[in-house]
Design a protein around this motif. Structure first.
Motif, PDB file in Angstrom:
ATOM      1  N   UNK A  13       0.853  -1.044   0.015  1.00 35.57           N
ATOM      2  CA  UNK A  13       0.012  -0.033   0.065  1.00 35.57           C
ATOM      3  C   UNK A  13       1.038   1.174  -0.045  1.00 35.57           C
ATOM      4  N   UNK A  14       1.935   1.429   0.676  1.00 31.73           N
ATOM      5  CA  UNK A  14       3.174   2.421   0.648  1.00 31.73           C
ATOM      6  C   UNK A  14       3.526   2.856  -0.420  1.00 31.73           C
ATOM      7  N   UNK A  15       3.768   1.716  -1.608  1.00 30.98           N
ATOM      8  CA  UNK A  15       4.135   2.041  -2.790  1.00 30.98           C
ATOM      9  C   UNK A  15       3.261   2.439  -3.829  1.00 30.98           C
ATOM     10  N   UNK A  16       2.004   2.301  -3.595  1.00 26.33           N
ATOM     11  CA  UNK A  16       0.852   2.533  -4.678  1.00 26.33           C
ATOM     12  C   UNK A  16       1.116   3.889  -5.176  1.00 26.33           C
ATOM     13  N   UNK A  17       1.357   4.927  -4.376  1.00 25.15           N
ATOM     14  CA  UNK A  17       1.505   6.249  -5.065  1.00 25.15           C
ATOM     15  C   UNK A  17       2.818   6.386  -6.255  1.00 25.15           C
ATOM     16  N   UNK A  18       3.509   5.652  -6.077  1.00 24.52           N
ATOM     17  CA  UNK A  18       4.603   5.613  -6.994  1.00 24.52           C
ATOM     18  C   UNK A  18       4.116   5.137  -8.388  1.00 24.52           C
ATOM     19  N   UNK A  19       3.055   4.293  -8.482  1.00 20.88           N
ATOM     20  CA  UNK A  19       2.545   3.850  -9.636  1.00 20.88           C
ATOM     21  C   UNK A  19       1.472   4.563  -9.945  1.00 20.88           C
ATOM     22  N   UNK A  20       0.502   4.999  -9.101  1.00 22.08           N
ATOM     23  CA  UNK A  20      -0.734   5.766  -9.195  1.00 22.08           C
ATOM     24  C   UNK A  20      -0.732   6.970  -9.752  1.00 22.08           C
ATOM     25  N   UNK A  21       0.154   7.783  -9.027  1.00 21.74           N
ATOM     26  CA  UNK A  21       0.543   9.223  -9.749  1.00 21.74           C
ATOM     27  C   UNK A  21       0.871   9.220 -11.316  1.00 21.74           C
ATOM     28  N   UNK A  22       1.806   8.704 -11.346  1.00 24.39           N
ATOM     29  CA  UNK A  22       2.470   8.755 -12.811  1.00 24.39           C
ATOM     30  C   UNK A  22       1.367   8.251 -14.046  1.00 24.39           C
ATOM     31  N   UNK A  23       0.496   7.011 -13.421  1.00 23.21           N
ATOM     32  CA  UNK A  23      -0.454   6.395 -14.321  1.00 23.21           C
ATOM     33  C   UNK A  23      -1.444   7.579 -14.475  1.00 23.21           C
ATOM     34  N   UNK A  24      -1.858   8.209 -13.484  1.00 21.38           N
ATOM     35  CA  UNK A  24      -2.809   9.521 -13.509  1.00 21.38           C
ATOM     36  C   UNK A  24      -2.277  10.367 -14.608  1.00 21.38           C
ATOM     37  N   UNK A  25      -0.871  10.950 -14.359  1.00 23.77           N
ATOM     38  CA  UNK A  25      -0.451  12.053 -15.259  1.00 23.77           C
ATOM     39  C   UNK A  25      -0.461  11.352 -16.904  1.00 23.77           C
ATOM     40  N   UNK A  26      -0.241  10.041 -16.977  1.00 24.37           N
ATOM     41  CA  UNK A  26      -0.014   9.426 -18.034  1.00 24.37           C
ATOM     42  C   UNK A  26      -1.468   9.557 -18.801  1.00 24.37           C
ATOM     43  N   UNK A  27      -2.695   9.086 -18.108  1.00 22.78           N
ATOM     44  CA  UNK A  27      -3.968   9.181 -18.835  1.00 22.78           C
ATOM     45  C   UNK A  27      -4.364  10.457 -19.055  1.00 22.78           C
ATOM     46  N   UNK A  28      -4.091  11.476 -18.021  1.00 19.35           N
ATOM     47  CA  UNK A  28      -4.495  12.834 -18.279  1.00 19.35           C
ATOM     48  C   UNK A  28      -4.047  13.372 -19.689  1.00 19.35           C
ATOM     49  N   UNK A  29      -2.647  12.957 -19.900  1.00 24.97           N
ATOM     50  CA  UNK A  29      -1.831  13.535 -21.137  1.00 24.97           C
ATOM     51  C   UNK A  29      -2.367  12.876 -22.324  1.00 24.97           C
ATOM     52  N   UNK A  30      -2.890  11.628 -22.189  1.00 27.31           N
ATOM     53  CA  UNK A  30      -3.218  10.887 -23.411  1.00 27.31           C
ATOM     54  C   UNK A  30      -4.490  11.319 -23.606  1.00 27.31           C
ATOM     55  N   UNK A  31      -5.417  11.691 -22.581  1.00 25.48           N
ATOM     56  CA  UNK A  31      -6.761  12.309 -22.732  1.00 25.48           C
ATOM     57  C   UNK A  31      -6.579  13.732 -23.637  1.00 25.48           C
TER      58      UNK A  31
END
Length: 71
Positions: A39-57
């Motif tokens: 759970x502590x490492x989820x932010x290292x994956x989720x925030x870049x994924x969110x940024x990627x999908x926003x940029x993709x949109x």
């Protein structure tokens, strides 16, 4: 990949990543499975994924707008 599919992928990915980032949905799911140590490492994956999908949109919207202007 056509513009509509690219836009749909970006929007759906953004919604899923935002739900996992800003609500405890993923934390509960990971804890139920028994992997609460990650759970502590989820932010290292989720925030870049969110940024990627926003940029993709944004890219899909830009591409769609550019295509409609040339027609």
């Amino acid at each position: 990949m056509n513009d509509r599919r690219l836009l749909n992928t970006g929007v759906v990915g953004t919604i899923i990543a935002a739900l996992c980032c800003f609500t405890p949905v993923l934390v509960v799911l990971v804890s139920v499975v028994g992997l609460s140590a990650v759970v502590g490492y989820l932010d290292y994956v989720l925030f870049p994924a969110l940024a990627f999908f926003v940029l993709l949109t944004l890219y899909a919207l830009w591409r769609r707008q550019r295509r409609t202007q040339t027609l």
